[in-house]
Motif scaffolding. Structure first.
Motif, PDB file in Angstrom:
ATOM      1  N   TYR A  93      15.655  12.032 -30.827  1.00 19.88           N
ATOM      2  CA  TYR A  93      14.724  12.819 -31.629  1.00 19.88           C
ATOM      3  C   TYR A  93      13.836  11.945 -32.502  1.00 19.88           C
ATOM      4  CZ  TYR A  93      18.583  12.187 -34.938  1.00 19.88           C
ATOM      5  OH  TYR A  93      19.569  11.655 -35.707  1.00 19.88           O
ATOM      6  N   LEU A  94      14.042  10.645 -32.490  1.00 15.73           N
ATOM      7  CA  LEU A  94      13.193   9.722 -33.243  1.00 15.73           C
ATOM      8  C   LEU A  94      12.158   9.137 -32.294  1.00 15.73           C
ATOM      9  CD1 LEU A  94      15.842   7.836 -35.400  1.00 15.73           C
ATOM     10  CD2 LEU A  94      14.388   9.753 -36.051  1.00 15.73           C
ATOM     11  N   ASN A  95      11.021   9.768 -32.205  1.00 14.89           N
ATOM     12  CA  ASN A  95       9.978   9.357 -31.289  1.00 14.89           C
ATOM     13  C   ASN A  95       8.652   9.456 -32.038  1.00 14.89           C
ATOM     14  OD1 ASN A  95       7.927   9.307 -29.324  1.00 14.89           O
ATOM     15  ND2 ASN A  95       9.275  10.213 -27.799  1.00 14.89           N
ATOM     16  N   ALA A  96       7.834   8.452 -31.892  1.00 17.79           N
ATOM     17  CA  ALA A  96       6.549   8.448 -32.599  1.00 17.79           C
ATOM     18  C   ALA A  96       5.696   9.660 -32.235  1.00 17.79           C
ATOM     19  CB  ALA A  96       5.789   7.162 -32.280  1.00 17.79           C
ATOM     20  N   GLY A  97       5.904  10.208 -31.038  1.00 19.70           N
ATOM     21  CA  GLY A  97       5.130  11.359 -30.606  1.00 19.70           C
ATOM     22  C   GLY A  97       5.699  12.684 -31.075  1.00 19.70           C
ATOM     23  N   GLY A  98       6.799  12.673 -31.777  1.00  9.44           N
ATOM     24  CA  GLY A  98       7.402  13.922 -32.256  1.00  9.44           C
ATOM     25  C   GLY A  98       8.845  14.057 -31.823  1.00  9.44           C
ATOM     26  N   ASN A  99       9.386  15.217 -32.038  1.00 16.31           N
ATOM     27  CA  ASN A  99      10.781  15.506 -31.735  1.00 16.31           C
ATOM     28  C   ASN A  99      10.904  15.887 -30.263  1.00 16.31           C
ATOM     29  OD1 ASN A  99      13.384  16.464 -31.631  1.00 16.31           O
ATOM     30  ND2 ASN A  99      13.229  17.572 -33.560  1.00 16.31           N
ATOM     31  N   ILE A 100      11.565  15.056 -29.451  1.00 14.65           N
ATOM     32  CA  ILE A 100      11.630  15.314 -28.015  1.00 14.65           C
ATOM     33  C   ILE A 100      12.936  15.968 -27.575  1.00 14.65           C
ATOM     34  CG2 ILE A 100       9.935  13.603 -27.352  1.00 14.65           C
ATOM     35  CD1 ILE A 100      12.269  11.701 -26.736  1.00 14.65           C
TER      36      ILE A 100
END
Length: 94
Positions: free
Chosen positions: A41-48
């Motif tokens: 859930y730590l992704n530069a593009g948001g919560n995946i």
């Protein structure tokens, strides 16, 4: 010297997973961190939060989780059993 830590944050869960499965999910998640995996859930593009991935944000209704294919490849690479391929391929193939 005393310290404190938590292994399980969701003690009152509504999951169909057994207590042993629930604990195994938690321990597997934390062990994977020691082998270099980040939280999904730590992704530069948001919560995946990939579905049923152990590395996603946990919840009280989680079933017995597994590692997403990308994370399996990264775990294999971390312990030296992944075939020699480039990282982009390892992240996209099952």
């Amino acid at each position: 010297m005393h310290g404190s830590f938590a292994v399980v944050i969701n003690v009152n869960w509504t999951s169909g997973a057994t207590f042993a499965q629930y604990m195994a999910n938690t321990v597997s998640h934390e062990l994977a961190h020691t082998l270099g995996l980040n939280d999904a859930y730590l992704n530069a593009g948001g919560n995946i939060n990939p579905p049923n991935d152990i590395m996603r944000a946990g919840g009280v209704a989680d079933a017995d989780l597994t590692f997403a294919a990308q994370n399996i490849n990264l775990l294999k690479a971390a312990v030296g059993i992944q075939a020699s391929i480039d990282l982009a391929t390892a992240l996209t193939r099952p």
